[in-house]
Design a protein around this motif. Structure first.
Motif, mmCIF file in Angstrom:
data_model
loop_
_atom_site.group_PDB
_atom_site.id
_atom_site.type_symbol
_atom_site.label_atom_id
_atom_site.label_comp_id
_atom_site.label_asym_id
_atom_site.label_seq_id
_atom_site.Cartn_x
_atom_site.Cartn_y
_atom_site.Cartn_z
ATOM 1 N N MET A 1 12.038 19.700 7.769
ATOM 2 C CA MET A 1 12.024 19.606 6.329
ATOM 3 C C MET A 1 10.601 19.237 5.896
ATOM 4 O O MET A 1 10.032 18.270 6.378
ATOM 5 N N LYS A 2 10.060 19.992 4.983
ATOM 6 C CA LYS A 2 8.694 19.801 4.491
ATOM 7 C C LYS A 2 8.723 18.839 3.303
ATOM 8 O O LYS A 2 9.356 19.116 2.293
ATOM 9 N N THR A 3 8.010 17.713 3.447
ATOM 10 C CA THR A 3 8.064 16.653 2.441
ATOM 11 C C THR A 3 6.685 16.357 1.874
ATOM 12 O O THR A 3 5.719 16.213 2.619
ATOM 13 N N LEU A 4 6.618 16.244 0.561
ATOM 14 C CA LEU A 4 5.404 15.862 -0.146
ATOM 15 C C LEU A 4 5.521 14.400 -0.563
ATOM 16 O O LEU A 4 6.516 14.002 -1.158
ATOM 17 N N VAL A 5 4.510 13.612 -0.220
ATOM 18 C CA VAL A 5 4.418 12.241 -0.712
ATOM 19 C C VAL A 5 3.231 12.248 -1.670
ATOM 20 O O VAL A 5 2.084 12.273 -1.259
ATOM 21 N N VAL A 6 3.541 12.304 -2.948
ATOM 22 C CA VAL A 6 2.508 12.446 -3.979
ATOM 23 C C VAL A 6 2.346 11.117 -4.699
ATOM 24 O O VAL A 6 3.315 10.381 -4.884
ATOM 25 N N TYR A 7 1.105 10.799 -5.069
ATOM 26 C CA TYR A 7 0.843 9.477 -5.610
ATOM 27 C C TYR A 7 -0.243 9.504 -6.681
ATOM 28 O O TYR A 7 -1.076 10.413 -6.734
ATOM 29 N N ALA A 8 -0.219 8.462 -7.513
ATOM 30 C CA ALA A 8 -1.306 8.159 -8.442
ATOM 31 C C ALA A 8 -1.733 6.737 -8.112
ATOM 32 O O ALA A 8 -0.903 5.829 -8.082
ATOM 33 N N SER A 9 -3.020 6.574 -7.825
ATOM 34 C CA SER A 9 -3.534 5.287 -7.391
ATOM 35 C C SER A 9 -4.844 5.002 -8.098
ATOM 36 O O SER A 9 -5.738 5.847 -8.108
ATOM 37 N N LYS A 10 -4.949 3.827 -8.680
ATOM 38 C CA LYS A 10 -6.162 3.478 -9.409
ATOM 39 C C LYS A 10 -7.245 2.933 -8.484
ATOM 40 O O LYS A 10 -8.407 3.305 -8.590
ATOM 41 N N TYR A 11 -6.860 2.049 -7.568
ATOM 42 C CA TYR A 11 -7.847 1.404 -6.697
ATOM 43 C C TYR A 11 -7.606 1.652 -5.208
ATOM 44 O O TYR A 11 -8.291 1.083 -4.385
ATOM 45 N N GLY A 12 -6.600 2.457 -4.852
ATOM 46 C CA GLY A 12 -6.400 2.834 -3.462
ATOM 47 C C GLY A 12 -5.198 2.237 -2.764
ATOM 48 O O GLY A 12 -4.775 2.742 -1.727
ATOM 49 N N SER A 13 -4.617 1.181 -3.287
ATOM 50 C CA SER A 13 -3.483 0.542 -2.630
ATOM 51 C C SER A 13 -2.270 1.478 -2.562
ATOM 52 O O SER A 13 -1.627 1.602 -1.517
ATOM 53 N N THR A 14 -1.973 2.145 -3.658
ATOM 54 C CA THR A 14 -0.824 3.062 -3.692
ATOM 55 C C THR A 14 -1.087 4.270 -2.802
ATOM 56 O O THR A 14 -0.182 4.754 -2.110
ATOM 57 N N ARG A 15 -2.320 4.759 -2.783
ATOM 58 C CA ARG A 15 -2.684 5.867 -1.886
ATOM 59 C C ARG A 15 -2.398 5.477 -0.435
ATOM 60 O O ARG A 15 -1.811 6.254 0.327
ATOM 61 N N GLU A 16 -2.780 4.269 -0.049
ATOM 62 C CA GLU A 16 -2.551 3.821 1.324
ATOM 63 C C GLU A 16 -1.061 3.729 1.647
ATOM 64 O O GLU A 16 -0.640 4.062 2.752
ATOM 65 N N ILE A 17 -0.253 3.303 0.688
ATOM 66 C CA ILE A 17 1.195 3.269 0.902
ATOM 67 C C ILE A 17 1.722 4.689 1.091
ATOM 68 O O ILE A 17 2.509 4.956 1.999
ATOM 69 N N ALA A 18 1.296 5.620 0.240
ATOM 70 C CA ALA A 18 1.759 7.013 0.342
ATOM 71 C C ALA A 18 1.362 7.615 1.685
ATOM 72 O O ALA A 18 2.173 8.294 2.336
ATOM 73 N N GLU A 19 0.139 7.385 2.112
ATOM 74 C CA GLU A 19 -0.314 7.906 3.403
ATOM 75 C C GLU A 19 0.487 7.300 4.550
ATOM 76 O O GLU A 19 0.832 7.989 5.509
ATOM 77 N N PHE A 20 0.806 6.021 4.437
ATOM 78 C CA PHE A 20 1.608 5.335 5.456
ATOM 79 C C PHE A 20 3.015 5.945 5.517
ATOM 80 O O PHE A 20 3.546 6.188 6.606
ATOM 81 N N ILE A 21 3.624 6.191 4.354
ATOM 82 C CA ILE A 21 4.960 6.794 4.312
ATOM 83 C C ILE A 21 4.927 8.181 4.944
ATOM 84 O O ILE A 21 5.792 8.527 5.761
ATOM 85 N N ALA A 22 3.932 8.992 4.581
ATOM 86 C CA ALA A 22 3.822 10.338 5.165
ATOM 87 C C ALA A 22 3.668 10.252 6.682
ATOM 88 O O ALA A 22 4.290 11.029 7.424
ATOM 89 N N GLU A 23 2.867 9.309 7.144
ATOM 90 C CA GLU A 23 2.679 9.136 8.595
ATOM 91 C C GLU A 23 3.984 8.731 9.272
ATOM 92 O O GLU A 23 4.325 9.240 10.344
ATOM 93 N N LYS A 24 4.727 7.816 8.670
ATOM 94 C CA LYS A 24 6.024 7.404 9.229
ATOM 95 C C LYS A 24 6.981 8.597 9.301
ATOM 96 O O LYS A 24 7.701 8.755 10.289
ATOM 97 N N LEU A 25 6.988 9.439 8.268
ATOM 98 C CA LEU A 25 7.857 10.619 8.279
ATOM 99 C C LEU A 25 7.446 11.577 9.393
ATOM 100 O O LEU A 25 8.303 12.141 10.083
ATOM 101 N N ARG A 26 6.146 11.750 9.583
ATOM 102 C CA ARG A 26 5.669 12.615 10.683
ATOM 103 C C ARG A 26 6.100 12.062 12.033
ATOM 104 O O ARG A 26 6.493 12.818 12.925
ATOM 105 N N HIS A 27 6.053 10.733 12.198
ATOM 106 C CA HIS A 27 6.495 10.120 13.460
ATOM 107 C C HIS A 27 7.986 10.330 13.704
ATOM 108 O O HIS A 27 8.441 10.238 14.839
ATOM 109 N N GLN A 28 8.728 10.597 12.635
ATOM 110 C CA GLN A 28 10.162 10.878 12.749
ATOM 111 C C GLN A 28 10.434 12.380 12.915
ATOM 112 O O GLN A 28 11.569 12.824 12.821
ATOM 113 N N GLY A 29 9.352 13.160 13.117
ATOM 114 C CA GLY A 29 9.507 14.592 13.349
ATOM 115 C C GLY A 29 9.513 15.449 12.104
ATOM 116 O O GLY A 29 9.780 16.651 12.170
ATOM 117 N N MET A 30 9.212 14.843 10.958
ATOM 118 C CA MET A 30 9.187 15.602 9.707
ATOM 119 C C MET A 30 7.791 16.184 9.474
ATOM 120 O O MET A 30 6.807 15.645 9.965
#
Length: 175
Positions: A1-30
């Motif tokens: 399943m192809k998943t988009l984790v899209v974000y709006a981040s002012k100073y980078g904290s939300t971007r880092e969370i989104a990247e972390f979520i995408a990485e966790k999904l990839r580790h689960q084979g997504m």
């Protein structure tokens, strides 16, 4: 399943969370990709979408809200999760991040529009060196440092558990 984790981040904290979520999904084979709403990703090119925004003064960033509004029809037809990043501490009288008072003002409208499987609020992070002029000025006020404390308050274990829940939900075929 192809998943988009899209974000709006002012100073980078939300971007880092989104990247972390995408990485966790990839580790689960997504197949998962994190992208800024500013990169104009096409939601219709994905099977599932996670949308995240930094929260300021009780509101999602305008560009995240607009992404959901503009992609409403597509998102309403897919599994969607929404997350918010922003509080640096719990306000007085609030016992947990699940408190409805911590939900950004737009969440009710967005829930109605796209019917997300879940919404979550995560603590954010604040690096004074990253702040814009207005937020730097707030920190100079007598109560400003209490209002905007310096530090990384994100609970990475909580974020990982939420991402794992998304992966489990996507691994189960829809009824």
């Amino acid at each position: 399943m192809k998943t988009l984790v899209v974000y709006a981040s002012k100073y980078g904290s939300t971007r880092e969370i989104a990247e972390f979520i995408a990485e966790k999904l990839r580790h689960q084979g997504m197949e998962a990709e994190a992208a800024s709403v500013g990169a104009a990703p096409r939601a219709r090119d994905y099977d599932a979408v996670v949308v995240g925004s930094g929260v300021y003064m009780g509101h999602w960033l305008r560009e995240a809200t607009e992404f959901v509004r503009q992609n409403r029809a597509v998102l309403a037809d897919r599994p969607v999760w929404l997350f918010s990043s922003g509080p640096l501490h719990l306000p007085a009288g609030t016992e947990s991040l699940d408190d409805p008072e911590l939900q950004p003002e737009e969440i009710g409208e967005l829930r109605e529009a796209v019917r997300p499987r879940d919404t979550r609020v995560f603590f954010g992070a604040l690096d004074p060196a990253q702040l814009g002029f207005g937020h730097r000025m707030i920190r100079k006020l007598p109560a400003g440092r209490d209002l905007l404390p310096e530090g990384d308050f994100r609970d990475w274990d909580d974020i990982a558990a939420w991402a794992d829940g998304i992966a489990r939900a996507l691994a189960v075929p829809a009824a």
